[in-house]
Write a protein that holds these residues in place. Structure first.
Motif, short mmCIF file in Angstrom:
data_model
loop_
_atom_site.label_atom_id
_atom_site.label_comp_id
_atom_site.label_asym_id
_atom_site.label_seq_id
_atom_site.Cartn_x
_atom_site.Cartn_y
_atom_site.Cartn_z
N ALA A 261 0.61 4.43 6.09
CA ALA A 261 0.87 3.02 5.79
C ALA A 261 2.23 2.93 5.13
O ALA A 261 2.51 3.66 4.17
CB ALA A 261 -0.20 2.45 4.86
N LEU A 263 4.49 0.39 3.09
CA LEU A 263 4.29 -0.84 2.33
C LEU A 263 5.54 -1.18 1.53
O LEU A 263 6.36 -0.33 1.24
CB LEU A 263 3.09 -0.69 1.38
CG LEU A 263 1.78 -0.18 2.00
CD1 LEU A 263 0.75 0.03 0.90
CD2 LEU A 263 1.27 -1.15 3.05
N GLN A 267 3.96 -9.84 0.24
CA GLN A 267 2.54 -10.12 0.39
C GLN A 267 2.30 -11.03 1.59
O GLN A 267 3.06 -11.96 1.84
CB GLN A 267 1.98 -10.79 -0.87
CG GLN A 267 2.07 -9.93 -2.12
CD GLN A 267 1.22 -8.68 -2.02
OE1 GLN A 267 0.01 -8.75 -1.80
NE2 GLN A 267 1.85 -7.52 -2.19
N GLY A 271 -3.12 -9.85 1.96
CA GLY A 271 -2.90 -8.64 1.17
C GLY A 271 -1.44 -8.24 1.23
O GLY A 271 -0.56 -9.10 1.31
N THR A 272 -1.16 -6.95 1.22
CA THR A 272 0.20 -6.45 1.25
C THR A 272 0.65 -6.25 2.69
O THR A 272 -0.02 -5.58 3.48
CB THR A 272 0.30 -5.11 0.51
OG1 THR A 272 -0.12 -5.31 -0.85
CG2 THR A 272 1.73 -4.59 0.50
N GLY A 274 2.35 -4.63 5.73
CA GLY A 274 2.64 -3.23 5.96
C GLY A 274 2.77 -2.89 7.43
O GLY A 274 2.39 -3.66 8.31
N TYR A 276 1.75 0.22 10.04
CA TYR A 276 0.76 1.29 10.09
C TYR A 276 0.96 2.10 11.36
O TYR A 276 1.04 1.54 12.46
CB TYR A 276 -0.65 0.70 10.03
CG TYR A 276 -0.83 -0.12 8.77
CD1 TYR A 276 -1.30 0.45 7.59
CD2 TYR A 276 -0.48 -1.47 8.75
CE1 TYR A 276 -1.42 -0.29 6.43
CE2 TYR A 276 -0.60 -2.23 7.59
CZ TYR A 276 -1.07 -1.63 6.43
OH TYR A 276 -1.18 -2.36 5.28
N MET A 303 -6.51 1.77 7.83
CA MET A 303 -5.64 1.55 6.67
C MET A 303 -5.08 0.13 6.68
O MET A 303 -4.93 -0.50 5.62
CB MET A 303 -4.50 2.57 6.65
CG MET A 303 -4.92 3.99 6.39
SD MET A 303 -3.50 5.11 6.16
CE MET A 303 -2.99 4.70 4.48
N ARG A 306 -7.61 -2.27 5.34
CA ARG A 306 -7.78 -2.10 3.90
C ARG A 306 -6.62 -2.74 3.12
O ARG A 306 -6.84 -3.54 2.20
CB ARG A 306 -7.88 -0.61 3.56
CG ARG A 306 -7.86 -0.31 2.05
CD ARG A 306 -8.07 1.17 1.77
NE ARG A 306 -9.40 1.58 2.17
CZ ARG A 306 -9.66 2.46 3.14
NH1 ARG A 306 -8.66 3.02 3.81
NH2 ARG A 306 -10.90 2.79 3.43
N HIS A 307 -5.39 -2.37 3.45
CA HIS A 307 -4.25 -2.75 2.62
C HIS A 307 -3.71 -4.15 2.94
O HIS A 307 -3.28 -4.86 2.02
CB HIS A 307 -3.13 -1.73 2.77
CG HIS A 307 -3.45 -0.39 2.20
ND1 HIS A 307 -3.51 -0.15 0.83
CD2 HIS A 307 -3.74 0.80 2.79
CE1 HIS A 307 -3.82 1.12 0.62
NE2 HIS A 307 -3.96 1.71 1.79
N SER A 308 -3.68 -4.53 4.21
CA SER A 308 -3.07 -5.81 4.56
C SER A 308 -4.06 -6.96 4.69
O SER A 308 -3.66 -8.11 4.67
CB SER A 308 -2.28 -5.68 5.88
OG SER A 308 -1.09 -4.95 5.67
N GLU A 312 -12.20 -3.85 3.10
CA GLU A 312 -12.57 -2.47 2.76
C GLU A 312 -13.78 -2.01 3.57
O GLU A 312 -13.81 -0.86 4.06
CB GLU A 312 -12.86 -2.36 1.27
CG GLU A 312 -13.31 -0.99 0.81
CD GLU A 312 -12.25 0.09 0.97
OE1 GLU A 312 -12.63 1.27 1.13
OE2 GLU A 312 -11.05 -0.24 0.94
#
Length: 352
Positions: A261, A263, A267, A271-272, A274, A276, A303, A306-308, A312
């Protein structure tokens, strides 16, 4: 959930399409995919590896799912037109300075590692690689010396702020793991690394709950094959991180298993933002043969969720399905098996 899918060159389209197939199977609300050209494919179609329309698409998305770039037929192009400039350009233009590369031994794959199984099963590390500085983005060129001999040169440099921001990312990541952080540099030789170490020590004062240690990069490479279980979170520069994360991939069995990922501070609505991508390259020697391992691309999609997108549970669903498939004997050519790209993804979908 707007995702720019940039498959790229070589095996990039093959592995990315399987990751997209996994995402499509999940009926995610509001999922919208856009496709664009990057790398050699973009150069042939648009005259540049990162055309303006692709960059605009990436900027307007919530996340980018990236394949791979690289094509030997482009090796003689001017450097700014080579396929690799696409991913470097995206990292720079989108402010993606922190590259997260997890490497963990997956149950059942210990025998696939280049290390002894009892050593390999201890691997569970996160490598955090600074992505916007170092020799990758420094001035470079060739020149002719007074003797008439040619000399190539590259400028390695880090500013204090560049080191500080990646250090904060690393310390926060370590807080979420076991609270141990190893900073890798070459401070005994390089002034760039001395500044790196000095700034990391300064930032450490803000994280008293994280135990910090330092290793020179040559020692870190040795320790990664001697006793990889000693590492939890690693932070290092662009060049060293590129090398060590590829080494880590063979410690766990195959470069076809590791996602990443990239990043920054931007934002998205969820989320953030990113980018991938699997850490492997375009592998032109096997492109189009259906032999590529798509699991790193599928892990990369997890991923991304989860992050963007803050999903989860969905990320874990994908990861658990990949692990279950591997534990059940699913093996691609890179792991000594005979299952092709599509079959490997089918096995993951069956577990899901």
């Amino acid at each position: 959930m707007k995702i720019a899918v940039l498959a790229g060159d070589g095996i990039g389209p093959e592995v990315t399409s399987e990751a997209v197939r996994v995402l499509d199977s999940m009926d995610l609300p509001g999922l919208t995919l856009f496709t664009g050209d990057v790398g050699a494919a973009a150069y042939r179609a648009h005259g540049h590896p990162l055309p303006p329309e692709t960059l605009t698409m990436a900027r307007e998305a919530d996340a980018v799912l990236f394949g791979a770039v690289g094509d030997p037929s482009c090796d003689d192009l001017p450097r700014h037109l080579r396929p690799e400039q696409a991913v470097l350009g995206l990292r720079a233009e989108l402010g993606l300075f922190a590259n997260l590369r997890p490497a963990s031994m997956l149950p059942g794959l210990e025998d696939a590692s280049a290390l002894r199984p009892e050593i390999a099963r201890e691997i569970d590390m996160l490598i955090i690689r600074e992505l916007n500085g170092d020799v990758y983005f420094g001035e470079k060129g060739t020149r002719t010396l007074g003797s008439g001999e040619r000399e190539g040169w590259d400028r390695m440099a880090y500013s204090e702020n560049e080191v500080r921001r990646i250090a904060h990312v690393a310390f926060r990541a370590a807080q979420g793991r076991s609270g141990r952080l190893t900073s890798v540099d070459k401070a005994n030789v390089l002034e760039t690394s001395q500044l790196w170490r000095d700034v990391v020590v300064e930032v450490a004062a803000e994280y008293p709950d994280v135990a910090l240690d330092h290793l020179y990069v040559d020692n870190a490479a040795m320790q990664m094959v001697r006793a990889p279980g000693q590492f939890d979170t690693i932070v290092t520069g662009n060049l060293f991180g590129d090398i060590l994360s590829d080494q880590a991939s063979m410690c766990v069995g195959s470069i076809g298993l590791l996602p990443s990922a990239s990043l920054g501070e931007r934002q998205s609505a969820h989320g953030t933002f990113g980018l991938y991508e699997p850490i492997h390259g375009s592998a032109p020697d096997i492109a189009g043969q259906g032999r590529a391992n798509p699991l790193a691309a599928i892990f990369s999609a997890a991923m991304m969720l989860r992050h963007s997108f803050g999903r989860e549970d969905d990320a874990r669903r994908i990861e658990d399905a990949v692990k279950a498939a591997l534990a059940g004997g699913t093996r691609g050519f890179d792991l000594g098996g005979s299952m092709g790209t599509r079959e490997l993804a089918d096995a993951v979908l069956a577990e899901m």
